[in-house]
Each structure stands twice: as structure tokens, then as C-alpha cells.
Design an enzyme around this catalytic site. Sequence first.
Site, PDB file in Angstrom:
ATOM      1  N   LYS A 134       2.896   6.976   1.651  1.00  0.00           N
ATOM      2  CA  LYS A 134       3.984   6.257   0.990  1.00  0.00           C
ATOM      3  C   LYS A 134       5.147   7.150   0.583  1.00  0.00           C
ATOM      4  CE  LYS A 134       1.293   2.415  -0.555  1.00  0.00           C
ATOM      5  NZ  LYS A 134       1.934   1.115  -0.478  1.00  0.00           N
ATOM      6  N   ARG A 163     -12.426  -3.178   0.879  1.00  0.00           N
ATOM      7  CA  ARG A 163     -13.734  -3.200   0.203  1.00  0.00           C
ATOM      8  C   ARG A 163     -14.212  -4.646   0.109  1.00  0.00           C
ATOM      9  NH1 ARG A 163     -10.124  -0.522  -2.801  1.00  0.00           N
ATOM     10  NH2 ARG A 163      -9.844  -2.463  -3.934  1.00  0.00           N
ATOM     11  N   ASP A 184       8.816  -0.689  -0.067  1.00  0.00           N
ATOM     12  CA  ASP A 184       7.948   0.487  -0.173  1.00  0.00           C
ATOM     13  C   ASP A 184       7.222   0.679   1.166  1.00  0.00           C
ATOM     14  OD1 ASP A 184       6.290   2.510  -1.137  1.00  0.00           O
ATOM     15  OD2 ASP A 184       4.829   1.087  -1.949  1.00  0.00           O
ATOM     16  N   HIS A 205      -1.980 -10.158  -3.711  1.00  0.00           N
ATOM     17  CA  HIS A 205      -1.931  -8.964  -2.856  1.00  0.00           C
ATOM     18  C   HIS A 205      -3.128  -8.051  -3.106  1.00  0.00           C
ATOM     19  CE1 HIS A 205      -0.418  -5.583  -0.600  1.00  0.00           C
ATOM     20  NE2 HIS A 205      -0.473  -4.818  -1.679  1.00  0.00           N
ATOM     21  N   GLU A 226       6.589  -3.168   2.453  1.00  0.00           N
ATOM     22  CA  GLU A 226       6.067  -3.883   1.287  1.00  0.00           C
ATOM     23  C   GLU A 226       7.246  -4.514   0.565  1.00  0.00           C
ATOM     24  OE1 GLU A 226       3.563  -1.236  -1.057  1.00  0.00           O
ATOM     25  OE2 GLU A 226       1.842  -1.755   0.201  1.00  0.00           O
ATOM     26  N   GLU A 240       9.052  -5.842  -2.414  1.00  0.00           N
ATOM     27  CA  GLU A 240       8.889  -5.621  -3.852  1.00  0.00           C
ATOM     28  C   GLU A 240      10.235  -5.779  -4.564  1.00  0.00           C
ATOM     29  OE1 GLU A 240       6.779  -2.086  -4.963  1.00  0.00           O
ATOM     30  OE2 GLU A 240       5.596  -2.051  -3.111  1.00  0.00           O
TER      31      GLU A 240
HETATM   32 MN    MN Z   1       4.033  -0.637  -2.985  1.00  0.00          MN
END
Ligand code: MN
Length: 418
Positions: A252, A142, A232, A133, A198, A200
Site C-alpha cells: 500500500k 480467513r 488507496d 468490507h 480502494e 475511500e
Molecule cells: Mn485502504
Amino acid sequence: MQFHSSWLPIPAHSDFSLHNLPFGIFSTKSGEPRVGVAIGEWIMDMTAAHEFGFFKTLEIDAAVFKKETLNDLIALGRMAAKAIRLTIQQWLTDEHSPLKEAASRVLIRQTDARMHMPLRIGNYTDFYSSEEHAMAVGKLYRPENPLLPNWKHMPIAYHGRASSVVLSGTAIHRPLGQTKPGASEYPVFGPTAALDFELELAFVVGKNSELGKPVSMAAAEDHLFGVVLFNDWSARDIQRWEYQPLGPFASKNFASSIAPWVITMDALEAFRVEGPVQAPVPMPYLQTTGPKNFDIHLSAAIQPKGFEETVVTETNAKYLYWNIHQQTAHHTITGCNLNTGDLLATGTISIPGPKGAGCLLEATKGGKQPLNLTGGLNRTFLEDGDEVIIRGFAERDGIKVGFGEVRGEILPSLPDFI
Ligand code: MN
């Protein structure tokens, strides 16, 4: 470990096998929120079971079962939870168990119960422990420098927002915020156009640590109680504009969702595996030996309103680069203390492969390659009316430990603020 079968009919592929016995907080029409243990299609009402005397040999203060969170029960320590689970296993496998007679008052159908937030969460920290990830997202943000130089030396994290951790089933309004579209000279304000999930896991801290005293790798195990499925939610366009120099904030903080059932570390013991080889070798305070990862299958599905769900992610926690012991040791090495009920989440869990991405940002290459959903639909990011469903289970030698599910639907932004 092998168990005899139970006199209670437990469906063969139930998440909540006799081996699992996760803890949660439930209520019925007639009662206050209280502690329950999931078993097959049932919930064991721990207060009722205690009143029948089923736990009298354990000398546990029954008050912990009447609480509206699991914190006080967790604070009794892992041995207490283990003893409770072993006792339940004994009652459920003994053909002559008096629990059989009392079953109608101790066991409640999950369909007749309402689940509640299982924890009082003081603090929530989100790590970034999946190399796949971190690399994939790094390439999007980037391309010349995807994995930053610190990443393989320590578990990277940000301090999340505990107040907005919500229970599975809570709908999420599309958040508003500032974004800066690529061609625009100035930022613009409005609903996020890049709402993401997300996938998780969140580890639940089981024991306070002392302010000023690090928790060593060796001691970390003792400070962990269990694991919950965790989503998330993230607004990628807001994140992209705000994240430098101090990391994610409003992108977030609007919501993170957890599943109602806390799977104990003890139930997961059979699914421990070695993690990936770590090179360079971590500093001594992060050095790890033995199996400290967990072989847990995880999936995420999107269900647009009126359509069937489509599984968009299939991944596994065993590939996480940094393990929970290392996360714990690094979190506390400064002397930062952990409290019972705190959440330490893994970060998005991704693996290589066609459905291995644990979020849409990664799966759609930053929104450039839409995913096809059943019904002829496609998605780059989430749309209003979409529901995201995350599920997980571990299975080995005929033993299954399931995590249930965490789900949440996206609602439109509140119009008053647009
Ligand atoms: Mn997260």
C-alpha cells in the site's frame, strides 16, 4: 438552507454549487500555485479577490491565499473558512455585487487552470471502518474467522505513507514486490498481478492536537476541516504475503491518490445522518450520539485505454460502522497528536448489493469472478493502461455538494528493476 440563485451561470448539476465552495490549490500559465475556490465551471482566485477588497471585512491575512498548500488557511480555523464561504455566497448572489465587474480577473475557467496537491500531508492513517468490507475481505483471507474479535470494539487502522499521497491524474507504475503463489513453496519477485483500487474518503485534520492529550468525542468536530475523495491503491498478492503479523506495508505504500478539492465539513452539515447501531456498545471514550455519518454517494469506474468507462462500484458513506469522530478519538486516546493537514481515511467503503463492493478484491471474490466491462472486456484486477475514476456527491432538498473526481492510470512496471 436555501440560497438565491447566482448571477454567475452555475450549471444545475454542477458538483461545485453555491452551497459547496470547496478549497484547492491551482495555477495558471502566468502565476504561482495559490488558493482557489471552485464554483460551477470556475475557480475564484482568492488572492485576486482579496486584492479587490472582497474579504476586507473578514480581517484575514491575505498571505494564506498565496501559499502553495491550504495548510495555513486551514490553521486559521473552521470559522475562518466558514466566513470566507459565506462572503463568497453573498458576493455571488448579490445582483449589484462589484464582483460582477471584477469577474474577468477574479474568476478563472477550470479548464484554463492546473490543479496541485492541496495539502502538505504530515501523516496519513487508513482505517477499516466499513463492516461490509471488513467482513467480505475477512471471508477471503480467513473464511473460518472473517471479522476478528477486536473489530467491533475499536476502529482498526494502520499508519499509511504520507510521502506517496499524490494528486488525481498522477499515473501509477505497477509496483514490484514479493508474492507467494498458493502452490509455490518459496516467494517469487515481480510486478504485482493483483493491483486494486480502494474507494475511500479521507478526512483532513483542521487543527493540531497536543501530544499526550486525547481528543474526546465531543472535541473531535473542532479538529476536522474537510473531506477529499481518496483511492488507496493496493497490491493484493503482495498484501497477502506480507500482512501478518504487522499489517499492510509495501502493498500500500507506493501510492494513494486524492482529489484536488477539499470539501469543508460545513458544506456537508446538511448531509449528516445517524450511522448503524453499534453492538456491542463501544467503550465510553468511543460512545457516540447524534448524526455523525454522512450521506455521500460514491462510485468508481474503470476505463481501459481506448475504451469507454464502466462504473463498477456504487456505494455510500452513510453505512460506515465507525464514524470520523470515533476514528479521531481512538487515534488520539493514547496521546498521539494530530496535525493540520493530516489525513484520516475511512478505509474501503462497501455496501451490500451487486455493485456495492468498494474494491476489486471484494467485487471479484478474490479474483475468482471477473467483472464485465463495456467493450467486451473483463477484469479481475487492474491491467496496464486502465484508469480508475472515483466520484462522489451529496444531494438533498435541491442542494448538491459534489466532490469532483480522483483519477489515476496504471502504467507498466519500470523495466530496470524487473
Ligand atoms: Mn485502504
